[in-house]
Design a protein around this motif. Structure first.
Motif, short mmCIF file in Angstrom:
data_model
loop_
_atom_site.label_atom_id
_atom_site.label_comp_id
_atom_site.label_asym_id
_atom_site.label_seq_id
_atom_site.Cartn_x
_atom_site.Cartn_y
_atom_site.Cartn_z
N SER A 260 -5.33 5.28 24.67
CA SER A 260 -6.01 3.98 24.59
C SER A 260 -5.13 2.88 25.21
N LYS A 261 -5.77 2.05 26.02
CA LYS A 261 -5.11 0.92 26.68
C LYS A 261 -4.58 -0.08 25.64
N LEU A 262 -5.23 -0.08 24.47
CA LEU A 262 -4.85 -1.06 23.44
C LEU A 262 -3.37 -0.97 23.06
N TRP A 263 -2.81 0.23 23.11
CA TRP A 263 -1.41 0.42 22.71
C TRP A 263 -0.45 -0.42 23.55
N THR A 264 -0.80 -0.60 24.81
CA THR A 264 0.20 -1.17 25.73
C THR A 264 -0.04 -2.63 26.09
N LEU A 265 -1.15 -3.22 25.67
CA LEU A 265 -1.39 -4.62 26.02
C LEU A 265 -0.43 -5.52 25.23
N PRO A 266 0.22 -6.48 25.92
CA PRO A 266 1.22 -7.31 25.24
C PRO A 266 0.63 -8.23 24.17
N ASN A 267 -0.68 -8.49 24.24
CA ASN A 267 -1.30 -9.38 23.25
C ASN A 267 -2.04 -8.61 22.14
N VAL A 268 -1.62 -7.39 21.89
CA VAL A 268 -2.25 -6.59 20.82
C VAL A 268 -1.19 -6.11 19.83
N THR A 269 -1.54 -6.17 18.57
CA THR A 269 -0.70 -5.56 17.53
C THR A 269 -1.55 -4.52 16.82
N ILE A 270 -1.00 -3.34 16.68
CA ILE A 270 -1.76 -2.23 16.07
C ILE A 270 -1.10 -1.78 14.77
N THR A 271 -1.91 -1.62 13.73
CA THR A 271 -1.43 -0.99 12.50
C THR A 271 -2.40 0.14 12.14
N PRO A 272 -1.91 1.17 11.44
CA PRO A 272 -2.73 2.38 11.23
C PRO A 272 -3.61 2.35 9.97
N HIS A 273 -4.61 1.47 9.95
CA HIS A 273 -5.57 1.39 8.84
C HIS A 273 -4.85 1.25 7.48
N VAL A 274 -4.08 0.18 7.39
CA VAL A 274 -3.28 -0.02 6.17
C VAL A 274 -3.51 -1.40 5.53
N ALA A 275 -4.48 -2.16 6.05
CA ALA A 275 -4.64 -3.53 5.56
C ALA A 275 -5.01 -3.57 4.07
N GLY A 276 -5.87 -2.67 3.67
CA GLY A 276 -6.33 -2.71 2.26
C GLY A 276 -6.08 -1.38 1.58
N VAL A 277 -4.81 -1.00 1.50
CA VAL A 277 -4.48 0.27 0.83
C VAL A 277 -4.92 0.18 -0.63
N THR A 278 -5.58 1.23 -1.10
CA THR A 278 -6.06 1.26 -2.49
C THR A 278 -4.90 1.17 -3.47
N ALA A 279 -5.03 0.32 -4.48
CA ALA A 279 -4.02 0.20 -5.53
C ALA A 279 -4.41 1.22 -6.61
N ILE A 280 -3.59 2.26 -6.75
CA ILE A 280 -4.02 3.46 -7.49
C ILE A 280 -4.46 3.18 -8.92
N GLU A 281 -3.55 2.62 -9.71
CA GLU A 281 -3.83 2.46 -11.15
C GLU A 281 -5.12 1.64 -11.38
N SER A 282 -5.21 0.50 -10.72
CA SER A 282 -6.37 -0.36 -10.99
C SER A 282 -7.65 0.25 -10.42
N ALA A 283 -7.54 1.00 -9.31
CA ALA A 283 -8.73 1.62 -8.74
C ALA A 283 -9.29 2.69 -9.68
N ILE A 284 -8.41 3.52 -10.21
CA ILE A 284 -8.88 4.60 -11.10
C ILE A 284 -9.41 4.00 -12.42
N LYS A 285 -8.74 2.95 -12.86
CA LYS A 285 -9.21 2.25 -14.07
C LYS A 285 -10.63 1.72 -13.84
N TYR A 286 -10.86 1.17 -12.66
CA TYR A 286 -12.18 0.63 -12.31
C TYR A 286 -13.23 1.76 -12.31
N MET A 287 -12.85 2.90 -11.73
CA MET A 287 -13.78 4.04 -11.71
C MET A 287 -14.09 4.49 -13.13
N PHE A 288 -13.05 4.50 -13.96
CA PHE A 288 -13.22 4.95 -15.33
C PHE A 288 -14.18 4.02 -16.09
#
Ligand code: GLV
Length: 311
Positions: A260-288
């Protein structure tokens, strides 16, 4: 009866397992390898479950998404719309995704990307005046649970915040635009944060025409789903407009291919789908909490209808 737990994508899977066991004491927790026990499965706590497995769960009562998104479930051919889906609506995830958004906003307004690119060339780029919070209007494209959470955090920090929702169904003190005045929303935003879910209506919503309406000196942050951006149109736009920045956490195809060209453009920042990582304890509590509601009433309101209305 049993819970099927499946997730081969997230970090800290063992902690998820322990936490599920801690809350759901009365249920057996099984994996997709325990296929002989599939008839016992009433609940599924999942992320990216293979469709073939879903087709074998004949006694399924409730599906819990391990994230805020449910596209990984809706895309499965064997998903039966009568089975309620619960997705995580958790302020702890809200805090994380607001932090991520803020980090990228600050990166843009304090010119950090420019300094990083200069550092790569061992070049002292000299003073650049930052933009002050009061002088930035942040447009939140997708004012659902998380979008609204981010908006509130940014308002506290004195940013100007506006929002977009497909149809306005809830009252809110955030100036909100809907489908018919999307253009105004785009034009009035200095930074756009896309936090749209993947639906047929959001496919390539950020296309050439959308990008052309954005300010030339501007920035786009995508923390929703990659389907919302026409990636080829974005690449063209980034090449033509050197002062336009893209901070991308989600992509049409993940992992993003090395070609992907996106990797090399100087005006792009890439992160690997980490913006809203699930918070384990509260997520499972919510499911419960939702599980107990189901046990009590023998029925549960699916989150799917609300998703249709929210964005
Ligand atoms: C992450 O993308 C989530 O849906 O929670």
């Amino acid at each position: 009866m049993s819970i099927l737990f499946h997730n081969v994508t997230f970090d800290k899977i063992n902690i998820y397992k322990k936490t599920i066991k801690k809350y759901f004491k009365d249920e057996k927790i099984i994996s997709i390898n325990d296929y002989k026990k599939f008839n016992d499965v009433e609940y599924a706590i999942i992320w990216d479950l293979p469709d073939i497995v879903l087709s074998k769960l004949k006694n399924l009562k409730v599906i819990f998404s391990m994230g805020a998104g449910v596209d990984h479930i809706l895309k499965l051919k064997n998903y039966d719309k009568k089975i309620p889906i619960i997705r995580i609506k958790d302020p702890e995830m809200g805090k994380r995704i607001a932090n991520y958004s803020l980090a990228q906003i600050l990166n843009y307004q304090l010119n950090f990307k420019i300094f990083q690119n200069s550092q790569n060339k061992k070049y002292w780029s000299g003073e650049r005046t930052p933009i002050d919070n009061e002088n930035l209007t942040i447009g939140i494209l997708g004012l659902g649970f998380l979008g609204t959470y981010i908006a509130k955090v940014l308002i506290k920090l004195k940013y100007n915040v506006i929002g977009y929702k497909k149809s306005i169904v809830r009252s809110s003190n955030i100036k909100t635009y809907s489908k018919k005045n999307l253009n105004k929303f785009i034009k009035n935003s200095d930074i756009i944060i896309s936090i749209l879910p993947a639906t047929p209506q959001t496919d390539n919503i950020i296309n050439t025409s959308f990008l052309k309406k954005m300010k030339k000196k501007s920035c786009l942050i995508n923390i929703g789903r990659g389907n919302a951006i026409d990636e080829n149109a974005l690449i063209k736009h980034l090449k033509r407009n050197k002062e336009f920045y893209a901070y991308l956490d989600v992509f049409k195809n993940e992992p993003l291919k090395s070609s992907s060209k996106l990797w090399t453009l100087p005006n792009v920042t890439i992160t690997p789908h980490v913006a809203g990582v699930t918070a384990i304890e509260s997520a499972i509590k919510y499911m419960f909490k939702k599980y107990k509601m189901y046990k009590k009433n023998n029925t549960l309101k699916s989150d799917i209808k609300s998703i249709k209305n929210f964005y």
